[in-house]
Scaffold this active site. Structure first.
Site, PDB file in Angstrom:
ATOM      1  N   ASN A  10      12.252  40.068  16.745  1.00  0.00           N
ATOM      2  CA  ASN A  10      12.672  38.942  15.906  1.00  0.00           C
ATOM      3  C   ASN A  10      11.634  38.794  14.797  1.00  0.00           C
ATOM      4  O   ASN A  10      10.526  38.332  15.046  1.00  0.00           O
ATOM      5  CB  ASN A  10      12.747  37.675  16.780  1.00  0.00           C
ATOM      6  N   TRP A  11      12.025  39.194  13.603  1.00  0.00           N
ATOM      7  CA  TRP A  11      11.056  39.196  12.490  1.00  0.00           C
ATOM      8  C   TRP A  11      10.939  37.840  11.817  1.00  0.00           C
ATOM      9  O   TRP A  11      10.212  37.699  10.829  1.00  0.00           O
ATOM     10  CB  TRP A  11      11.445  40.278  11.470  1.00  0.00           C
ATOM     11  N   LYS A  12      11.699  36.882  12.273  1.00  0.00           N
ATOM     12  CA  LYS A  12      11.643  35.517  11.732  1.00  0.00           C
ATOM     13  C   LYS A  12      11.714  35.563  10.200  1.00  0.00           C
ATOM     14  O   LYS A  12      12.506  36.324   9.659  1.00  0.00           O
ATOM     15  CB  LYS A  12      10.391  34.801  12.252  1.00  0.00           C
ATOM     16  N   HIS A  95      17.231  29.555  19.063  1.00  0.00           N
ATOM     17  CA  HIS A  95      15.793  29.833  19.123  1.00  0.00           C
ATOM     18  C   HIS A  95      15.029  28.508  19.060  1.00  0.00           C
ATOM     19  O   HIS A  95      15.459  27.568  18.392  1.00  0.00           O
ATOM     20  CB  HIS A  95      15.392  30.749  17.959  1.00  0.00           C
ATOM     21  N   GLU A  97      12.582  27.602  17.422  1.00  0.00           N
ATOM     22  CA  GLU A  97      12.268  27.145  16.061  1.00  0.00           C
ATOM     23  C   GLU A  97      13.478  26.451  15.434  1.00  0.00           C
ATOM     24  O   GLU A  97      13.336  25.503  14.667  1.00  0.00           O
ATOM     25  CB  GLU A  97      11.764  28.321  15.218  1.00  0.00           C
ATOM     26  N   GLU A 167      12.286  31.694  26.667  1.00  0.00           N
ATOM     27  CA  GLU A 167      11.104  31.680  25.814  1.00  0.00           C
ATOM     28  C   GLU A 167      10.400  30.333  25.928  1.00  0.00           C
ATOM     29  O   GLU A 167      10.789  29.369  25.255  1.00  0.00           O
ATOM     30  CB  GLU A 167      11.507  31.904  24.350  1.00  0.00           C
ATOM     31  N   GLY A 173       4.226  32.563  19.748  1.00  0.00           N
ATOM     32  CA  GLY A 173       3.283  32.657  18.635  1.00  0.00           C
ATOM     33  C   GLY A 173       1.912  32.093  18.938  1.00  0.00           C
ATOM     34  O   GLY A 173       1.109  31.873  18.031  1.00  0.00           O
ATOM     35  N   SER A 213       4.829  35.674  22.991  1.00  0.00           N
ATOM     36  CA  SER A 213       3.581  36.456  22.956  1.00  0.00           C
ATOM     37  C   SER A 213       3.635  37.743  23.791  1.00  0.00           C
ATOM     38  O   SER A 213       2.632  38.145  24.371  1.00  0.00           O
ATOM     39  CB  SER A 213       2.387  35.587  23.367  1.00  0.00           C
ATOM     40  N   GLY A 234       8.239  38.526  18.796  1.00  0.00           N
ATOM     41  CA  GLY A 234       8.017  38.076  17.422  1.00  0.00           C
ATOM     42  C   GLY A 234       6.875  38.847  16.786  1.00  0.00           C
ATOM     43  O   GLY A 234       7.051  39.951  16.270  1.00  0.00           O
ATOM     44  N   GLY A 235       5.681  38.289  16.881  1.00  0.00           N
ATOM     45  CA  GLY A 235       4.496  38.847  16.209  1.00  0.00           C
ATOM     46  C   GLY A 235       4.290  40.337  16.425  1.00  0.00           C
ATOM     47  O   GLY A 235       4.049  41.081  15.461  1.00  0.00           O
TER      48      GLY A 235
END
Ligand code: PGA
Length: 252
Positions: A10-12, A95, A97, A167, A173, A213, A234-235
């Protein structure tokens, strides 16, 4: 039925279109082991360009959200038609966010999810508790509410029509991962709930991803858990090298 591991990036809102296509190219160059599914979710303006890169590679494309209508007065939304036009097959829905920053609630998430199914798009329903909720011992109650309301009136006939991503919000993150035991405990709980919402056979087929993470150093242990069927990353999905290591968990 075997649950094929899914490794999803997930590159956000982290990449430009040029960066996204370059990253997609580097990931597609592999190595990509057999028997695993890989998914990339760029931000909406990069879907078409990334879809072009992924075409014929076997890597799946997803959007980070999805509207239940294909056309109309829905400013700022992602049309299922446009996702499919770009080659997309899946959509991340709910998600944390979206829930926390953009106030999306379970009803709206349910609407998106039912819409996606109607367009033959495989929904990835994200659920997870905040740190406060975990400290209040409310984790399972929160997950149950998110699952039951998110899946209200959803009819599926096989478990490959839905993916769930657990999640924990406190792990996203932050560099703090749920321990493998914590992940297994919540995933097992979710599978029991899915058996109650649908039936046991369907619940056995539904893939439950862990997110929060995930990195090259912790993926192996997480993937060792019986009910962890993949990762939403993500990261660590923003660099080809680390995401490729995650894709090749336990083998490279
Ligand atoms: P993270 O993000 O891997 O950077 O924690 C996961 C996610 O939000 O899906």
């Amino acid at each position: 039925m075997e649950r094929i591991p899914l490794l999803a990036g997930n590159w956000k809102m982290f990449t430009t279109v040029a960066e996204a296509t370059e990253l997609a190219r580097a990931i597609a160059a592999g190595p990509l082991p057999d028997g695993r599914q890989v998914l990339l979710a760029p931000s909406a303006p990069a879907l078409t360009a990334v879809g072009d890169v992924l075409s014929g590679t076997g890597i799946e494309l997803a959007s980070q959200n999805i509207c239940w209508e294909e056309k109309g007065a829905f400013t700022g939304e992602i049309s299922p038609l446009l996702l499919k036009e770009a080659g997309g097959t899946m959509a991340i829905i709910g998600h944390s966010e979206r829930r926390q920053i953009f106030a999306e609630d379970n009803d709206l998430i349910n609407k998106r999810l039912r819409g996606a199914l109607g367009y033959d798009i495989l929904p990835i329903l994200c659920i997870g508790e905040t740190l406060e909720e975990r400290e209040e011992n409310a984790t399972m109650a929160v997950l149950e509410k998110q699952l039951r309301q998110g899946l209200d009136q959803v009819t599926i006939t096989t478990g490959d029509q839905l993916i769930v991503a657990y999640e924990p919000v406190w792990a996203i993150g932050t560099g703090k991962t749920a321990s493998a035991a914590q992940a297994q405990e919540t995933h097992g709980f979710c599978r029991t709930l899915l058996a109650d919402i649908f039936d046991k056979a369907i619940a056995q087929q539904i893939r439950i991803l862990y997110g929060g993470s995930v990195n090259p150093a912790n993926v192996d242990e997480l993937m060792n858990q019986t009910d962890v069927d993949g990762a939403l990353v993500g990261g660590a999905a923003l660099k080809a090298e680390s995401f490729l290591r995650i894709i090749n968990f336990k083998t490279l």
